[in-house]
Enzyme design. Sequence first.
Site, PDB file in Angstrom:
ATOM      1  CG  ASP A  80       9.817  -4.450   2.235  1.00 29.73           C
ATOM      2  OD1 ASP A  80      10.196  -3.643   3.103  1.00 29.73           O
ATOM      3  OD2 ASP A  80       8.632  -4.788   2.081  1.00 29.73           O
ATOM      4  CG  ASP A 133       5.351 -10.361  -3.576  1.00 27.32           C
ATOM      5  OD1 ASP A 133       4.779  -9.301  -3.267  1.00 27.32           O
ATOM      6  OD2 ASP A 133       5.580 -11.269  -2.756  1.00 27.32           O
ATOM      7  N   GLY A 134       3.063  -8.770  -5.333  1.00 27.42           N
ATOM      8  CA  GLY A 134       1.611  -8.736  -5.497  1.00 27.42           C
ATOM      9  C   GLY A 134       1.208  -8.164  -6.844  1.00 27.42           C
ATOM     10  CB  SER A 141      24.276   4.368  24.814  1.00 31.06           C
ATOM     11  OG  SER A 141      25.336   4.657  23.921  1.00 31.06           O
ATOM     12  CD  GLN A 166      11.872   2.520   7.850  1.00 28.42           C
ATOM     13  OE1 GLN A 166      12.601   1.557   7.727  1.00 28.42           O
ATOM     14  NE2 GLN A 166      10.803   2.495   8.626  1.00 28.42           N
ATOM     15  NE  ARG A 167       5.710   1.597   2.186  1.00 28.61           N
ATOM     16  CZ  ARG A 167       4.503   1.067   2.152  1.00 28.61           C
ATOM     17  NH1 ARG A 167       3.461   1.849   1.915  1.00 28.61           N
ATOM     18  NH2 ARG A 167       4.323  -0.211   2.343  1.00 28.61           N
ATOM     19  CB  THR A 222       9.260  -3.283  -2.990  1.00 27.41           C
ATOM     20  OG1 THR A 222       9.222  -3.546  -1.582  1.00 27.41           O
ATOM     21  CG2 THR A 222      10.214  -4.276  -3.646  1.00 27.41           C
ATOM     22  NE  ARG A 236      -1.711  -2.549  -0.078  1.00 22.45           N
ATOM     23  CZ  ARG A 236      -0.500  -2.896  -0.481  1.00 22.45           C
ATOM     24  NH1 ARG A 236      -0.366  -3.675  -1.543  1.00 22.45           N
ATOM     25  NH2 ARG A 236       0.583  -2.478   0.155  1.00 22.45           N
ATOM     26  N   GLY A 273       3.012  -0.678  -2.294  1.00 21.51           N
ATOM     27  CA  GLY A 273       3.602   0.385  -1.494  1.00 21.51           C
ATOM     28  C   GLY A 273       4.493   1.278  -2.351  1.00 21.51           C
ATOM     29  NE  ARG A 283       3.770  -7.599   4.781  1.00 23.12           N
ATOM     30  CZ  ARG A 283       2.957  -7.113   3.846  1.00 23.12           C
ATOM     31  NH1 ARG A 283       1.931  -6.373   4.196  1.00 23.12           N
ATOM     32  NH2 ARG A 283       3.192  -7.343   2.573  1.00 23.12           N
ATOM     33  CG  MET A 294       8.662   0.195   7.090  1.00 20.38           C
ATOM     34  SD  MET A 294       7.977   1.024   5.646  1.00 20.38           S
ATOM     35  CE  MET A 294       6.415   1.581   6.343  1.00 20.38           C
ATOM     36  CE  LYS A 332      29.792  -1.956  22.621  1.00 18.15           C
ATOM     37  NZ  LYS A 332      29.059  -2.588  21.498  1.00 18.15           N
ATOM     38  CG  ASP A 388      10.567  -8.348  -0.493  1.00 17.80           C
ATOM     39  OD1 ASP A 388      10.535  -7.571  -1.471  1.00 17.80           O
ATOM     40  OD2 ASP A 388       9.556  -8.601   0.191  1.00 17.80           O
TER      41      ASP A 388
END
Length: 323
Positions: A128, A103-104, A216, A255-256, A126, A72, A11, A172, A170, A214, A130
Site C-alpha cells: 500500500d 503499522d499493525g 473507451s 497485486q500481492r 506492504t 494474524r 499482508g 483500503r 488494492m 473517445k 502508506d
Amino acid sequence: MKKIAVFTSGGDSPGMNACVRAVVRAAIAQQIEVFGIIRGYDGMIRQDIIPLQSPSVSNIIQRGGTILKSARSKDFMTYEGRKKAFESLQAKGIEGIVAIGGDGTFKGAQVFFEEFGIPTVGCPGTIDNDLYGTDYTIGFDTAINTALEAIDKIRDTADSHDRVFFIEVMGRDAGYIAIQSGIAGGAELVLVPETETKIEHIIHTLEQGKARNKTSEIIVVAEGDEAGDATTIAAQVKEKLPHLDIRVSVLGHIQRGGSPTARDRILASRLGIAAVQGLVEGRSNVMAGIINDELVYTSFHDTIHKAKPIKAELLQLIDILSL
C-alpha cells in the site's frame, strides 16, 4: 547483541523474502546468530522459531510471498499471549527482533517492548505504500507494475468494444497504487480514499470524453474509496448514463503476488541490512526507511500515527493527462 530473530507479518508483499535474506546475511556478517519466526507473532507464541544460516536464504531473492509465512494473531493482542511470546524468545536467548510488516506489526512491537523490553527495528513491508517515514515500502513497486499490466490488457478490450471499464485496485486506506498505476496506465479518472468522489464529476468526465470522440475510457478505483468499491460506483454511473457499455474488473490479490521487481529487491536488501545495523547500534521501536535515497530511522509512534499524504501534483496529473 549475539542473537536476533526476524519475522514477516500482516499482508504479504513481494520483496519480503529479499528482506529476510538481507537480515540473515547482515547478521552473519556481524557474527550474530539469527532465527526465523514462522507465522509472525503467532509463531512467536507457539515457539515456532528456527535457526537460519546463509544457505537457508539461498535462491529466495526472486520469490514472491514469504518463506517465513504470515498470520494474524489474536493471542498476541492479550498480555498473556505476549508473555508467552517473551518466554519463547528468552528460551532461545533472542535479544532483538527485525519485524517486516506494516503499522499493525509495529503497534504490536511497540507494546511488546513497553512490557518486556525486547527491542525491535521494523522494515516497511506492504504493497500500500502508506507508511510514514519512507518514500516507498517493500512490494509497492511490484504491485503497481502488476496492476499496470492488467490495466494495459483491459484497455485493449475496452477499445475493441467501446466500453468504459472501472478497474478496482488494492488500497483500503490509501490510494497510492491507484494513483501511480492510473497515471502510468492513462486512466481518465482515479478515485482514492484521500479525496472526495462525486458521481456528478465522473459523469461529467465521461460525457466530455464522448464529446471529444473517445470511444473507451478507464477509471481506476482504490478499494477503500469513500464512495464505495468499483462495482458500487459503476452501478451509480450506469443509472445516470444507461447508454454506456460499462464493465467492472477487480484485480484483487494478484497485486500481492509475483516475483519482486529490481527496485523492490534492492529496497528490501537495503532495509534488511539497515534493520540489523539499527539493532547493533542499540536502536529500538524504529522503522528503517529510505527518504530521498538516504537511510532514515523513524519511531514507530510517528510511523503509526503520522499520515503520508498523496502529493497534490499527482492528482493534478490525472486531470491534465486525461484531456
